[in-house]
Design an enzyme around this catalytic site. Structure first.
Site, PDB file in Angstrom:
ATOM      1  N   GLY A 206       0.833  -1.205   0.000  1.00 28.32           N
ATOM      2  CA  GLY A 206       0.000   0.000   0.000  1.00 28.32           C
ATOM      3  C   GLY A 206       0.860   1.243   0.000  1.00 28.32           C
ATOM      4  O   GLY A 206       2.077   1.165  -0.222  1.00 28.32           O
ATOM      5  N   ASN A 207       0.246   2.377   0.246  1.00 31.34           N
ATOM      6  CA  ASN A 207       1.021   3.614   0.353  1.00 31.34           C
ATOM      7  C   ASN A 207       0.396   4.513   1.416  1.00 31.34           C
ATOM      8  O   ASN A 207      -0.631   4.171   2.002  1.00 31.34           O
ATOM      9  CB  ASN A 207       1.117   4.321  -1.007  1.00 31.34           C
ATOM     10  CG  ASN A 207      -0.251   4.676  -1.546  1.00 31.34           C
ATOM     11  OD1 ASN A 207      -0.981   5.443  -0.946  1.00 31.34           O
ATOM     12  ND2 ASN A 207      -0.621   4.088  -2.683  1.00 31.34           N
ATOM     13  N   ARG A 208       1.016   5.639   1.660  1.00 31.29           N
ATOM     14  CA  ARG A 208       0.629   6.447   2.812  1.00 31.29           C
ATOM     15  C   ARG A 208      -0.437   7.497   2.512  1.00 31.29           C
ATOM     16  O   ARG A 208      -0.676   8.380   3.321  1.00 31.29           O
ATOM     17  CB  ARG A 208       1.875   7.110   3.399  1.00 31.29           C
ATOM     18  CG  ARG A 208       2.790   6.091   4.065  1.00 31.29           C
ATOM     19  CD  ARG A 208       4.114   6.692   4.432  1.00 31.29           C
ATOM     20  NE  ARG A 208       3.981   7.825   5.327  1.00 31.29           N
ATOM     21  CZ  ARG A 208       4.952   8.686   5.576  1.00 31.29           C
ATOM     22  NH1 ARG A 208       6.118   8.540   4.985  1.00 31.29           N
ATOM     23  NH2 ARG A 208       4.760   9.684   6.407  1.00 31.29           N
ATOM     24  N   SER A 209      -1.062   7.407   1.355  1.00 28.35           N
ATOM     25  CA  SER A 209      -2.104   8.391   1.051  1.00 28.35           C
ATOM     26  C   SER A 209      -3.266   8.262   2.041  1.00 28.35           C
ATOM     27  O   SER A 209      -3.754   7.167   2.299  1.00 28.35           O
ATOM     28  CB  SER A 209      -2.615   8.161  -0.375  1.00 28.35           C
ATOM     29  OG  SER A 209      -3.754   8.945  -0.581  1.00 28.35           O
TER      30      SER A 209
END
Ligand code: CTP
Length: 412
Positions: A206-209
């Site tokens: 995933g990512n930190r958005s």
């Protein structure tokens, strides 16, 4: 301010309770005049309780107060919501069969109609002519929102959101000509949050958005009168009220949803953080650690570039002409070039109309409540800076989008 709130006989009458709340909470004195038909949807007790004023729809109640003359005369503003096809027709032809239509004929101040009806009724030549007559006489008739209607049908004809009617009403009493909200009648698709690319049933990349920027954009677009479709990947904030939400997980799901939603949209904003890569293989079962085999190596494959595909889809279809596509870019500068030079190259590569550039330091953008961006345009106008809370930045972006859209594809 004294406001008369006329309620027409449509299913959307229930939404007008929220509008009434907005008016009273802002300190206005509201008299509700429901039509006879509307009381089948919402009873007069609701209006009396919420407005704190007596409610009648007959010219024969409290005759000594001469309400059919007084209410229109004294009102600083008359708002009709939902304005049905029937009410618009009565107002356009000056009929005076009940208290509301009498009041409309006696109104001295501004009059705002917020229509709601089925698309065919709204588009019918008779309704078009009635709206034209009312506008020519100086009444303000909002564009209805687009989206799901009462039955299985969908299209223009939904009552604009209470907040939208409220903003338009305030603009109208201030004498502003932009009471017709800049994105009224427009459909805006916004992707938000970060995609999650599964590795196995319990793990993902995933990512930190956080989705905050995308949600703030959805709110700003909604408040500018647009019908908003929010394609929500993983978000840490709830989706706002008054927008259609479609949940997506992976980049491939987002791609499918975005291409489908874009086909009927005036604007597409790709603010989601889309994973550029996904695991080449997704295990059906949880990947176990075992002593007798080597530790797993994850092979990644490229995800399609959704923004680029949206531009290709738009350019390849005649109906897409005039659609505005907006990308986001998080950039860092380095010894090879500065942030704007990289962003300019990305704008040309992706082919979108506007690119909103975040200058990222280590921890500057993700999850934060404030933001500073530069908006680049492919048409070549000067880069525009915007900074402040994510709400303020979103409002600036939506203003710019409205400006560009109304320039390239003026409202019919
Ligand atoms: N984007 C997209 N599809 C992808 C990756 C990104 O639609 N597979 C969109 C994002 O939503 C954003 C824009 O493209 O609007 C820019 O994303 P970014 O990740 O910064 O650009 P990349 O093309 O991945 O460039 P690079 O990683 O080389 O900086």
């Amino acid at each position: 301010m004294r406001i008369v709130l006329g309620v027409g006989g449509g299913i959307a009458a229930y939404k007008v309770a929220s509008l009434l709340r907005l008016f009273t909470e802002a300190g206005h004195d509201v008299t509700v005049i429901p039509t006879e038909a509307s009381t089948r949807f919402v009873g007069t007790a609701t209006w009396e309780a919420l407005s704190g004023n007596p409610v009648s729809n007959s010219v024969f109640d409290d005759v000594h107060l001469v309400n059919h003359v007084r209410l229109g005369h004294e009102a600083d503003l008359v708002v009709v919501a939902p304005a049905t096809a029937d009410l618009l027709a009565k107002a356009a032809t000056g009929q005076a069969g009940d208290l509301l239509t009498n009041t409309l004929l006696m109104a001295h101040g501004p009059v705002l109609f917020a229509p709601a009806m089925h698309t065919e009724m709204w588009q019918h030549a008779a309704t078009r002519a009635n709206v034209e007559i009312l506008r020519t006489r100086g009444a303000a008739v909002l564009e209805p929102a687009s989206g799901r209607l009462t039955g299985a049908d969908s299209g223009p004809g939904r009552l604009p959101e209470p907040q939208v009617i409220f903003e338009a009403a305030m603009a109208l009493v201030q004498g502003r000509s932009d009471y017709q909200l800049p994105l009224a009648g427009r459909t805006v698709t916004i992707s938000a949050g970060g995609t999650r690319e599964p590795l196995d049933p319990v793990r993902f990349l995933g990512n930190r958005s956080s989705g905050k920027q995308g949600v703030a954009l959805a709110v700003a677009a909604r408040n500018a009168g647009a019908t908003v479709r929010l394609l929500a990947a993983h978000m840490e904030v709830p989706a706002p009220a008054g927008v259609e939400v479609q949940r997506v997980e992976t980049a491939l799901e987002l791609r499918e949803a975005a291409l489908a939603a874009a086909a009927g949209s005036d604007v597409v904003i790709m603010s989601a953080a889309v994973a550029d890569f996904r695991p080449a293989e997704v295990s059906d079962t949880k990947i176990k650690k075992r002593d007798d085999t080597a530790d797993p190596v994850i092979t990644l494959v490229r995800n399609p570039d959704i923004l680029q595909e949206l531009v290709e889809q738009r350019n390849g279809s005649r109906s897409g002409a005039g659609q505005l596509i907006v990308g986001f870019a998080a950039e860092t500068g380095d010894s090879q070039g500065d942030v704007l030079a990289y962003a300019e190259a990305k704008l040309q590569r992706k082919g979108c109309d506007l690119l909103v550039v975040n200058h990222v330091g280590t921890d500057k953008v993700f999850g934060q409540d404030s933001n500073a961006v530069v908006i680049l345009s492919r048409a070549g106008s000067e880069p525009q800076e915007a900074s402040g809370t994510k709400t303020e930045v979103s409002e600036a972006i939506i203003r710019r989008i409205s400006f560009e859209l109304n320039r390239v594809s003026p409202r019919a």
